[in-house]
Design an enzyme around this catalytic site. Structure first.
Site, mmCIF file in Angstrom:
data_model
loop_
_atom_site.group_PDB
_atom_site.id
_atom_site.type_symbol
_atom_site.label_atom_id
_atom_site.label_comp_id
_atom_site.label_asym_id
_atom_site.label_seq_id
_atom_site.Cartn_x
_atom_site.Cartn_y
_atom_site.Cartn_z
ATOM 1 N N CYS A 2 86.489 57.248 23.455
ATOM 2 C CA CYS A 2 85.344 57.516 24.317
ATOM 3 C C CYS A 2 84.129 57.639 23.415
ATOM 4 O O CYS A 2 84.048 58.556 22.606
ATOM 5 C CB CYS A 2 85.539 58.797 25.124
ATOM 6 S SG CYS A 2 84.099 59.211 26.154
ATOM 7 N N GLU A 105 83.407 52.200 28.941
ATOM 8 C CA GLU A 105 84.321 51.484 28.053
ATOM 9 C C GLU A 105 83.912 50.014 28.084
ATOM 10 O O GLU A 105 83.302 49.545 29.048
ATOM 11 C CB GLU A 105 85.783 51.636 28.481
ATOM 12 C CG GLU A 105 86.364 53.037 28.337
ATOM 13 C CD GLU A 105 86.501 53.516 26.900
ATOM 14 O OE1 GLU A 105 86.217 52.723 25.977
ATOM 15 O OE2 GLU A 105 86.896 54.684 26.700
#
Length: 223
Positions: A2, A105
């Site tokens: 992340c 993402e």
């Protein structure tokens, strides 16, 4: 992993959602990046009250000689977090909630990477499982820093990336924050992929690729 996320929810809603005693002074963030200041919730052992606090994203171990190590510690893998020297003390004694309402993402598409934005299906704010640490530089500068724990991707995230941040269920916040829980084995079962059916995703503009961009354009869906 992340590496970017958002927090656009108002301080008033955050205070209500996380049961804070005061409304935090926060502004909407559409592209939070490593080494920046991020919103967290901890529990003070002495008061047993939830406390809002800004921390630097990128955990700097207490034994580190240089602040630069933090840029490599933005994430901790759930599978090894209890064993790694940088995190094994924090998982026992310094757990936190990292407040967010979406994350990004990237999916490889030929020579390019397409960013995707993920949220809870209801659009509500949520909490990443985080760890924090105190660090003091040789010049006596004190910094509180944190890391986001990651796990295997669920079915919603997997087409874009094989990892995702651990989003803790609301019902698990109390146990995660409880300072009396000092055995890492008691909290490791909480570090699992969030239910894929409870999430939504959309492809967004490549403007988010630049950490200098921090505007609503970052989360606008592309045609």
């Amino acid at each position: 992993m992340c590496g970017r996320y958002t927090l656009t929810t108002s301080g008033q809603i955050i205070a209500e959602f996380f049961k804070l005693s005061a409304v935090p002074d926060i502004k909407p963030r559409y592209n939070i990046a490593p080494t920046q200041s991020v919103a967290t919730v901890t529990v003070e052992p002495e008061k047993s009250q939830r406390q809002f606090q800004f921390m630097r994203w990128g955990l700097i171990p207490s034994w580190a000689k240089d602040i630069k190590i933090g840029s490599r510690m933005i994430n901790a893998r759930s599978e090894t977090v209890a064993e790694k020297p940088a995190f094994r003390s924090a998982i026992k004694h310094r757990r936190c909630l990292i407040v967010a309402d979406g994350f990004y993402e990237w999916q490889q598409q030929g020579k390019n990477k397409q960013p995707h934005y993920f949220q809870k299906a209801d659009g509500e704010p949520f909490a990443f499982a985080g760890l924090w640490e105190n660090w003091e530089s040789p010049e006596a500068e004190k910094i509180v820093s944190c890391t986001i724990i990651t796990t295997a991707a669920n079915e919603t995230v997997q087409p874009m990336h094989d990892r995702m941040p651990v989003i803790l269920s609301d019902s698990d916040w109390e146990q995660w924050l409880d300072p009396s829980v000092k055995n890492s084995q008691d909290v490791l079962p909480l570090l699992k992929p969030y239910a894929s059916e409870a999430m939504k995703a959309k492809a967004v503009s490549a403007i988010v690729n630049s950490p200098t961009k921090d505007s609503p354009e970052c989360i606008q869906p592309i045609e």
